[in-house]
Design an enzyme around this catalytic site. Structure first.
Site, PDB file in Angstrom:
ATOM      1  N   HIS A   1      69.320  75.805 110.665  1.00 47.66           N
ATOM      2  CA  HIS A   1      68.254  75.627 109.515  1.00 47.66           C
ATOM      3  C   HIS A   1      69.417  74.662 109.575  1.00 47.66           C
ATOM      4  O   HIS A   1      69.964  74.626 107.815  1.00 47.66           O
ATOM      5  CB  HIS A   1      69.033  76.800 108.791  1.00 47.66           C
ATOM      6  CG  HIS A   1      67.588  76.781 107.251  1.00 47.66           C
ATOM      7  ND1 HIS A   1      67.519  77.374 106.970  1.00 47.66           N
ATOM      8  CD2 HIS A   1      66.818  75.648 106.412  1.00 47.66           C
ATOM      9  CE1 HIS A   1      66.739  77.055 106.078  1.00 47.66           C
ATOM     10  NE2 HIS A   1      66.246  76.103 105.774  1.00 47.66           N
TER      11      HIS A   1
ATOM     12  N   HIS B   1      68.374  70.268 106.892  1.00 44.65           N
ATOM     13  CA  HIS B   1      67.017  69.292 106.252  1.00 44.65           C
ATOM     14  C   HIS B   1      67.698  68.314 106.443  1.00 44.65           C
ATOM     15  O   HIS B   1      68.987  67.878 105.626  1.00 44.65           O
ATOM     16  CB  HIS B   1      66.433  70.355 105.439  1.00 44.65           C
ATOM     17  CG  HIS B   1      65.693  71.126 105.375  1.00 44.65           C
ATOM     18  ND1 HIS B   1      64.971  71.272 106.147  1.00 44.65           N
ATOM     19  CD2 HIS B   1      66.026  73.179 104.480  1.00 44.65           C
ATOM     20  CE1 HIS B   1      64.800  73.083 105.238  1.00 44.65           C
ATOM     21  NE2 HIS B   1      65.532  73.729 105.056  1.00 44.65           N
TER      22      HIS B   1
ATOM     23  N   ALA C   1      62.816  70.485 102.990  1.00 44.59           N
ATOM     24  CA  ALA C   1      61.987  70.989 102.622  1.00 44.59           C
ATOM     25  C   ALA C   1      61.632  71.689 100.500  1.00 44.59           C
ATOM     26  O   ALA C   1      60.800  71.415 100.599  1.00 44.59           O
ATOM     27  CB  ALA C   1      62.344  72.901 102.409  1.00 44.59           C
ATOM     28  N   SER C   2      62.352  71.359  99.658  1.00 44.77           N
ATOM     29  CA  SER C   2      62.070  71.476  98.857  1.00 44.77           C
ATOM     30  C   SER C   2      61.108  70.016  98.293  1.00 44.77           C
ATOM     31  O   SER C   2      59.944  70.179  97.440  1.00 44.77           O
ATOM     32  CB  SER C   2      63.346  71.280  98.018  1.00 44.77           C
ATOM     33  OG  SER C   2      64.088  70.060  97.992  1.00 44.77           O
TER      34      SER C   2
ATOM     35  N   TYR D   1      62.787  79.803  96.654  1.00 41.77           N
ATOM     36  CA  TYR D   1      63.280  80.920  97.873  1.00 41.77           C
ATOM     37  C   TYR D   1      63.117  82.004  98.036  1.00 41.77           C
ATOM     38  O   TYR D   1      62.721  81.975  99.245  1.00 41.77           O
ATOM     39  CB  TYR D   1      64.315  80.007  98.578  1.00 41.77           C
ATOM     40  CG  TYR D   1      63.958  78.156  98.963  1.00 41.77           C
ATOM     41  CD1 TYR D   1      62.999  77.543  98.192  1.00 41.77           C
ATOM     42  CD2 TYR D   1      65.144  77.622  98.978  1.00 41.77           C
ATOM     43  CE1 TYR D   1      62.775  76.452  98.626  1.00 41.77           C
ATOM     44  CE2 TYR D   1      64.746  76.279 100.169  1.00 41.77           C
ATOM     45  CZ  TYR D   1      64.150  75.587  98.743  1.00 41.77           C
ATOM     46  OH  TYR D   1      64.072  74.279  99.034  1.00 41.77           O
TER      47      TYR D   1
ATOM     48  N   HIS E   1      67.145  82.083 104.772  1.00 42.51           N
ATOM     49  CA  HIS E   1      68.426  82.680 103.756  1.00 42.51           C
ATOM     50  C   HIS E   1      68.743  84.148 103.258  1.00 42.51           C
ATOM     51  O   HIS E   1      68.624  84.940 102.996  1.00 42.51           O
ATOM     52  CB  HIS E   1      67.969  82.507 102.274  1.00 42.51           C
ATOM     53  CG  HIS E   1      66.153  80.804 102.142  1.00 42.51           C
ATOM     54  ND1 HIS E   1      65.279  81.086 102.140  1.00 42.51           N
ATOM     55  CD2 HIS E   1      66.996  79.864 102.189  1.00 42.51           C
ATOM     56  CE1 HIS E   1      65.298  79.890 102.246  1.00 42.51           C
ATOM     57  NE2 HIS E   1      65.975  78.923 102.548  1.00 42.51           N
TER      58      HIS E   1
ATOM     59  N   GLU F   1      71.952  75.684 106.151  1.00 42.63           N
ATOM     60  CA  GLU F   1      70.860  74.827 105.337  1.00 42.63           C
ATOM     61  C   GLU F   1      72.097  74.010 105.290  1.00 42.63           C
ATOM     62  O   GLU F   1      71.483  74.051 103.613  1.00 42.63           O
ATOM     63  CB  GLU F   1      70.284  75.412 104.081  1.00 42.63           C
ATOM     64  CG  GLU F   1      69.180  75.153 104.075  1.00 42.63           C
ATOM     65  CD  GLU F   1      68.158  75.678 103.505  1.00 42.63           C
ATOM     66  OE1 GLU F   1      68.706  77.015 102.415  1.00 42.63           O
ATOM     67  OE2 GLU F   1      67.098  75.818 103.049  1.00 42.63           O
TER      68      GLU F   1
ATOM     69  N   ARG G   1      75.840  73.192  96.850  1.00 45.13           N
ATOM     70  CA  ARG G   1      76.613  72.050  98.177  1.00 45.13           C
ATOM     71  C   ARG G   1      78.165  72.014  97.395  1.00 45.13           C
ATOM     72  O   ARG G   1      78.711  70.963  98.275  1.00 45.13           O
ATOM     73  CB  ARG G   1      76.074  70.487  97.838  1.00 45.13           C
ATOM     74  CG  ARG G   1      74.407  70.575  97.554  1.00 45.13           C
ATOM     75  CD  ARG G   1      73.817  68.975  97.897  1.00 45.13           C
ATOM     76  NE  ARG G   1      72.407  69.379  98.242  1.00 45.13           N
ATOM     77  CZ  ARG G   1      72.163  68.000  98.348  1.00 45.13           C
ATOM     78  NH1 ARG G   1      72.816  66.973  98.393  1.00 45.13           N
ATOM     79  NH2 ARG G   1      70.600  68.014  98.647  1.00 45.13           N
TER      80      ARG G   1
END
Ligand SMILES: [Zn+2]
Length: 339
Positions: free
Chosen positions: A6, A8, A70-71, A192, A221, A282, A288
Site C-alpha cells: 500500500h 501512493h 488516492a485522495s 477512509y 487501513h 501507506e 506523516r
C-alpha cells in the site's frame, strides 16, 4: 523479502498538480481540457529518491505496490472525460516510476470512475494498465461521490462487469475511497475508515463471493473498524443467516497493516487469520509525523509487525507470501526477476 502492498505517489512532481488545477478550471469554464504536461525522468527520480525510496530503504523494505495518490483521485470532480484524462495521466506516471525502478515499485492503477457513470466504463483503463503497462491490481472506489454514497453497494450486479474483468485478468482491487467533499467526513480520518468498514459489511450482507469465488479485495487501513468489532460482525453474520465469516467473506478479503500503533497491530493479528493479512504502510500518506511516545514515524508499520515475534513461516506470509498469492501478476514478475 518485504513487500509493502500500500503505497501512493503522494510526492508526484508539481506539474501534475498544476495540470490538475488547469483541468478543473477548463472544465468549469466549459473550455477544452489542457494537454497533459511532460515530466522529465529527473523530476520523477528526485520526487521518488528523496521520499518513498529513501524511506523504503531506511525501513528495510524491498518493494512497494504503488498507485496514484488516492485522495487526489477525486472522482466527484468534473465529468467522465475529466476523470479519464486525469486517471490516465496519473497511471502513466506510475508506469514511469516502475520503469525507472523496476526492482522497487510495481504498479496498481487508479480507475476513471465518475459519479453516475457505470463502472463498466472503467474496464478499458484497467485493461490498458494491466495488459500494456504491466500493473498488477487496481484501486476501486466504492463511493465516487466523495462522501455522499450515491452509488449502489459493492455487491450490486451493476459492479459485476468490472468484477468479471478483474477475474479474467486475475487482478485484485484495493477498496479505496478518495477525497471527501462532505465536511462531516475528514478524508483520511473518517471517510477512509468508514469506507473500509462499510465495504466489509456490504460483503457480509451480500453473497458476492458465491458469484465470484475468485474475486479478491484488500480492505486497507487494517480493515477499518472491522477487526476491533469482529464479534459484532460474526454476530451479524449469524443473525442474517449468513455462513461464518471465514467461509463467507474471508476467502476473498484481505486486510493490510496500515494501523499506526502497536496495540492496534496486536489486535489485528490476534483477531484476523495470518493468511488474510498483507504488510502495508501507506507511506508517505495520511499520517506523516513522528510519534512523540516512541520517537518513530507513526507509519513505520514494520516496527509493530516485527515486535509481534511471529514464527518464520508467518512472517514470510505477512511480508511477502500473502501478497504474492493475492497479486499473482506480481508473483510472476518476481519469479522472472529471480526472487
Ligand atoms: Zn491508501
Amino acid at each position: 523479502m518485504i513487500i509493502d502492498c500500500h503505497g501512493h505517489y503522494t510526492t508526484a512532481p508539481e506539474p501534475l498538480q498544476l495540470f490538475r488545477e488547469a483541468q478543473k478550471e477548463a472544465f468549469k469554464a466549459g473550455k477544452a481540457l489542457p494537454e497533459v504536461p511532460h515530466i522529465s525522468d529527473d523530476k520523477i527520480r528526485e520526487s521518488i529518491e528523496k521520499n518513498q525510496l529513501k524511506l523504503l530503504e531506511a525501513r528495510g523494505l524491498d518493494m512497494t505496490i504503488f498507485s496514484p495518490r488516492a485522495s487526489a483521485m477525486a472522482h466527484h470532480i468534473g465529468d467522465e472525460a475529466v476523470s479519464k484524462q486525469w486517471t490516465s495521466a496519473c497511471n502513466d506516471l506510475i508506469h514511469r516510476v516502475v520503469d525507472l525502478y523496476p526492482q522497487k515499485f510495481i504498479g496498481v492503477c487508479q480507475l476513471p470512475q465518475s459519479v453516475g457513470v457505470p463502472i463498466k466504463n472503467s474496464i478499458e483503463e484497467l485493461e490498458r494498465c494491466v495488459n500494456e503497462l504491466g500493473f498488477v491490481g487496481c484501486n476501486l472506489n466504492p463511493d465516487p461521490s466523495g462522501g455522499h454514497w450515491t452509488s449502489a453497494p459493492l455487491t450490486d450486479p451493476s459492479w459485476y462487469p468490472f468484477y468479471e474483468k478483474m477475474v479474467e485478468l486475475d487482478v485484485p482491487a484495493m477498496i479505496h475511497v478518495s477525497g471527501s467533499c462532505n465536511p462531516n467526513f475528514h478524508a483520511t480520518g473518517a471517510h477512509y475508515m468508514n469506507a473500509d468498514t462499510t465495504a466489509f459489511m456490504q460483503f457480509l450482507e451480500g453473497n458476492l463471493f458465491k458469484d465470484f469465488p475468485d474475486l479478491r479485495f484488500i480492505i486497507p487501513h487494517g480493515g477499518g473498524a472491522v477487526p476491533y468489532h469482529w464479534g459484532r460482525y460474526r454476530g451479524l453474520a449469524d443473525m442474517l443467516k449468513q455462513p461464518p465469516l471465514r467461509e463467507h467473506v474471508m476467502k476473498n478479503v484481505y486486510f493490510d497493516t496500515c494501523v499506526y500503533h502497536q496495540p492496534g497491530i496486536d489486535l489485528l493479528f490476534e483477531v484476523i487469520d495470518i493468511d488474510n493479512i498483507l504488510f502495508g504502510s501507506e507511506m508517505i500518506g495520511a499520517v506523516r509525523g513522528i510519534d512523540p511516545e516512541t520517537g518513530q514515524y507513526f507509519d513505520d508499520t514494520k516496527r509493530y509487525v516485527d515486535a509481534l515475534n511471529l514464527s518464520g513461516e508467518d512472517r514470510t506470509k505477512v511480508y511477502s507470501g500473502n501478497a504474492r498469492r493475492v497479486y499473482p501478476r506480481l508473483n510472476k514478475r518476481l519469479k522472472e526477476m529471480g526472487v
